[in-house]
Design an enzyme around this catalytic site. Structure first.
Site, short mmCIF file in Angstrom:
data_model
loop_
_atom_site.label_atom_id
_atom_site.label_comp_id
_atom_site.label_asym_id
_atom_site.label_seq_id
_atom_site.Cartn_x
_atom_site.Cartn_y
_atom_site.Cartn_z
N ASN A 134 -1.68 18.45 -20.48
CA ASN A 134 -1.96 17.59 -21.56
C ASN A 134 -2.06 18.05 -22.73
OD1 ASN A 134 -1.86 14.72 -20.24
ND2 ASN A 134 -3.53 15.64 -18.96
N GLU B 200 7.92 17.96 -25.20
CA GLU B 200 7.15 18.12 -23.79
C GLU B 200 7.81 19.76 -23.31
OE1 GLU B 200 4.69 16.74 -22.68
OE2 GLU B 200 5.04 14.46 -22.75
N HIS C 19 -2.11 16.05 -25.95
CA HIS C 19 -2.10 14.68 -25.60
C HIS C 19 -3.22 13.87 -25.64
CE1 HIS C 19 1.46 16.02 -23.24
NE2 HIS C 19 1.73 14.95 -22.69
N HIS D 149 6.34 8.57 -27.60
CA HIS D 149 5.38 9.58 -26.77
C HIS D 149 5.46 11.07 -27.24
CE1 HIS D 149 2.67 11.14 -23.85
NE2 HIS D 149 3.52 11.64 -23.28
N ARG E 161 0.79 -1.24 -0.32
CA ARG E 161 0.18 -0.01 -0.13
C ARG E 161 0.81 1.17 -0.12
NH1 ARG E 161 -2.96 -2.85 4.09
NH2 ARG E 161 -4.73 -4.23 3.07
N LYS F 227 5.77 23.16 -14.33
CA LYS F 227 5.11 22.18 -13.91
C LYS F 227 4.85 22.33 -12.60
CE LYS F 227 4.14 17.25 -14.34
NZ LYS F 227 4.26 15.88 -15.21
N GLU G 292 -5.38 16.86 -10.52
CA GLU G 292 -6.08 17.11 -11.52
C GLU G 292 -7.57 17.50 -11.55
OE1 GLU G 292 -4.11 15.73 -15.30
OE2 GLU G 292 -6.07 15.69 -16.12
N ARG H 59 -4.38 21.34 -13.80
CA ARG H 59 -3.26 20.46 -14.33
C ARG H 59 -3.65 19.89 -15.59
NH1 ARG H 59 0.06 15.94 -10.70
NH2 ARG H 59 1.17 15.12 -12.61
N HIS I 226 -2.34 10.77 -27.46
CA HIS I 226 -2.59 9.43 -26.95
C HIS I 226 -3.15 8.19 -28.02
CE1 HIS I 226 -2.13 10.70 -22.49
NE2 HIS I 226 -0.98 10.45 -23.09
N LYS J 121 2.33 11.48 -11.20
CA LYS J 121 1.53 10.71 -12.10
C LYS J 121 2.11 9.36 -12.29
CE LYS J 121 -1.90 13.55 -14.36
NZ LYS J 121 -2.31 14.26 -15.98
P1 NAD Z 1 11.35 5.69 -22.49
O1 NAD Z 1 11.15 5.59 -21.09
O2 NAD Z 1 10.84 4.78 -23.39
O3 NAD Z 1 12.55 6.20 -22.83
C1 NAD Z 1 12.92 6.36 -24.38
C2 NAD Z 1 14.21 5.51 -24.65
O4 NAD Z 1 15.45 5.84 -24.20
C3 NAD Z 1 14.23 3.97 -24.14
O5 NAD Z 1 14.41 3.03 -25.06
C4 NAD Z 1 15.30 4.10 -22.91
O6 NAD Z 1 15.77 2.97 -22.67
C5 NAD Z 1 16.38 5.17 -23.43
N1 NAD Z 1 17.08 5.83 -22.71
C6 NAD Z 1 16.80 6.22 -21.45
N2 NAD Z 1 17.48 7.10 -20.85
C7 NAD Z 1 18.59 6.84 -21.60
C8 NAD Z 1 19.92 7.58 -21.70
N3 NAD Z 1 20.45 8.24 -20.92
N4 NAD Z 1 20.85 7.04 -22.77
C9 NAD Z 1 20.63 6.31 -23.72
N5 NAD Z 1 18.97 5.81 -23.62
C10 NAD Z 1 18.35 6.10 -22.69
O7 NAD Z 1 10.54 7.10 -23.03
P2 NAD Z 1 10.36 8.65 -22.42
O8 NAD Z 1 10.21 9.46 -23.76
O9 NAD Z 1 11.60 8.91 -21.47
O10 NAD Z 1 8.88 8.58 -21.66
C11 NAD Z 1 7.73 8.20 -22.32
C12 NAD Z 1 6.72 7.81 -21.22
O11 NAD Z 1 6.50 8.70 -20.24
C13 NAD Z 1 5.42 7.52 -21.76
O12 NAD Z 1 4.96 6.21 -21.41
C14 NAD Z 1 4.55 8.67 -21.25
O13 NAD Z 1 3.04 8.07 -21.23
C15 NAD Z 1 5.21 8.83 -19.95
N6 NAD Z 1 4.94 10.28 -19.37
C16 NAD Z 1 4.46 10.39 -18.26
C17 NAD Z 1 4.08 11.53 -17.54
C18 NAD Z 1 3.75 11.78 -16.19
O14 NAD Z 1 3.40 12.77 -15.81
N7 NAD Z 1 3.96 10.60 -15.44
C19 NAD Z 1 4.43 12.72 -18.58
C20 NAD Z 1 4.80 12.51 -19.86
C21 NAD Z 1 5.21 11.38 -20.19
N1 GLY Z 2 2.04 15.23 -17.86
C1 GLY Z 2 0.98 15.53 -17.65
C2 GLY Z 2 0.93 15.80 -16.06
O1 GLY Z 2 1.85 15.65 -15.46
O2 GLY Z 2 -0.24 16.14 -15.64
#
Ligand code: NAD
Ligand code: GLY
Length: 369
Positions: A250, A190, A253, A270, A126, A232, A242, A246, A257, A148
């Site tokens: 998006n 972003e 997005h 993404h 939990r 942010k 949100e 917040r 999405h 998130k």
């Molecule tokens: P990712 O985590 O898939 O990373 C992208 C690629 O880069 C992967 O292949 C990873 O292994 C590689 N990588 C990471 N760090 C590296 C480094 N330093 N050197 C070499 N390679 C490296 O993608 P991302 O773009 O980081 O994140 C996308 C995800 O984030 C999506 O799932 C999206 O929904 C999520 N997201 C979440 C929020 C939130 O608020 N939680 C906000 C925006 C996006």
């Molecule tokens: N990336 C959108 C949020 O964190 O709300």
């Protein structure tokens, strides 16, 4: 060992869930960046097959002085692995090691590792403490900040998750040196997002520094990460869960999405889907009389200079707009089946509104390749 990092600090003010985002060079080797984690506890560093060989050993050495035991778990790499199966691998490791409720999870990687590990931390016993060590630009400017956490469902992106804040976020700018150019561009989507929704001065700055950012200039990256996190933090500080404001984070997005889910997770990055989605949302804003055509062109030009797509994907050749609408009705912002879009006015303000399906169809038809 407790100490003071020379990194830039951005606070997230959330009462008892407040924390610091540290931004600087060499943070994965700096114990001060992780001083918020309770000492003497067990730790599990969760990473993936790409990032672990690059940075896990360094982080684990840094954490060795703080934790009684530091273990690692390496997940498969990719958006298509943001699933129950990966989540269960984390639970298997925690239970297999007899992890207790003081065990600290460290997310070392991009947004996929961060979102999945954060959700595992929210669920295990939990809730156990966790720390974000983001290694992509996208994760440093957005996903590691604000709490998130989620995994994907085949029918919708990030549909299963929780709001769960980390204890700290440590953005090591040096990690960006190994990031492939396509991933750097995805992160810039972003960064660009924050301009139209909140800060036109920042948009001007991004336009002036887009080439330096793509070339991984250290000073430019430090400012981009810091200003993005400040914006942010300001939004999340006012609306953590949100209930209103917040949602502006998006921007792009809703369409994005739909592209990610419709094309199959991992086909478009993404950030790429968000980039095309921002142009579509800007175009819808223009149709609704909020933004003018010159601003839509300005935004699209910047997105193109960032190395990102400005046109959406054709998800279904027979009824592309219909398929987008179907996917967008699953969006978390939708209410009673009515899709709600983040729209912009071209002057640094955003609002969340619905739009007539016929108009949305026109925009999709016009904006998809
Ligand atoms: P990712 O985590 O898939 O990373 C992208 C690629 O880069 C992967 O292949 C990873 O292994 C590689 N990588 C990471 N760090 C590296 C480094 N330093 N050197 C070499 N390679 C490296 O993608 P991302 O773009 O980081 O994140 C996308 C995800 O984030 C999506 O799932 C999206 O929904 C999520 N997201 C979440 C929020 C939130 O608020 N939680 C906000 C925006 C996006
Ligand atoms: N990336 C959108 C949020 O964190 O709300």
């Amino acid at each position: 060992m407790q100490g003071f990092s020379s990194a830039r600090q951005v606070p997230i003010a959330l009462g008892e869930r407040s924390y610091q985002i540290s931004i600087g060079s060499g943070l994965l080797g700096d114990p001060a960046a992780f001083a918020a984690a309770p000492a003497g506890t067990q730790a599990l560093v969760v990473s993936n097959t790409t990032v672990a060989p690059l940075y896990a050993e360094k982080l684990m050495r840094t954490l060795a002085g703080r934790h009684a035991q530091v273990r690692q778990l390496v997940l498969p790499d990719g958006e298509q692995y943001k699933t129950w199966e990966s989540l269960n691998l984390i639970f298997d490791a925690l239970l297999g090691h007899g992890a207790d409720r003081k065990t600290v999870l460290y997310a070392l990687g991009g947004g996929v590792v961060g979102d999945t590990t954060g959700f595992a931390a929210a669920c295990y016993m939990r809730g156990v403490p966790f720390v974000q060590a983001p290694t992509t630009l996208l994760a440093q400017v957005d996903s590691s900040v604000g709490g998130k956490t989620a995994i994907n469902h085949p029918l919708g992106k990030n549909m299963i998750g929780a709001f769960y804040q980390p204890l700290a976020v440590a953005c090591d700018l040096d990690a960006l040196k190994t990031l492939p150019p396509r991933q750097m561009s995805a992160g810039l989507a972003e960064v660009i997002k924050y301009g139209p929704i909140a800060d036109m001065t920042f948009l001007d700055w991004i336009e002036a520094h887009i080439d330096a950012l793509r070339a991984c200039d250290a000073g430019a990256l430090a400012h981009a990460v810091q200003r993005s996190c400040e914006i942010k933090a300001g939004v999340v500080g006012q609306d953590e869960r949100e209930s209103g404001l917040r949602a502006i984070l998006n921007f792009g997005h809703t369409f994005g999405h739909a592209i990610e889910a419709g094309m199959g997770y991992g086909a478009w990055l993404h950030g790429e889907a968000v980039a095309a989605g921002m142009v579509m949302a800007a175009e819808l804003s223009r149709e609704l009389g909020l933004a003018d055509a010159a601003f839509v062109r300005r935004l699209a030009a910047l997105i193109q200079r960032a190395g990102l797509p400005t046109r959406g994907a054709v998800i279904d050749a027979r009824d592309n707009a219909g398929r987008y609408l179907q996917l967008m009705r699953v969006d978390k912002k939708a209410e009673a089946g009515e899709i709600r879009f983040v729209l912009i006015d071209g002057a640094g303000r955003a609002a969340v509104r619905s739009a007539p399906d016929a108009l949305v169809r026109q925009v999709i038809d016009r904006c998809c390749a």
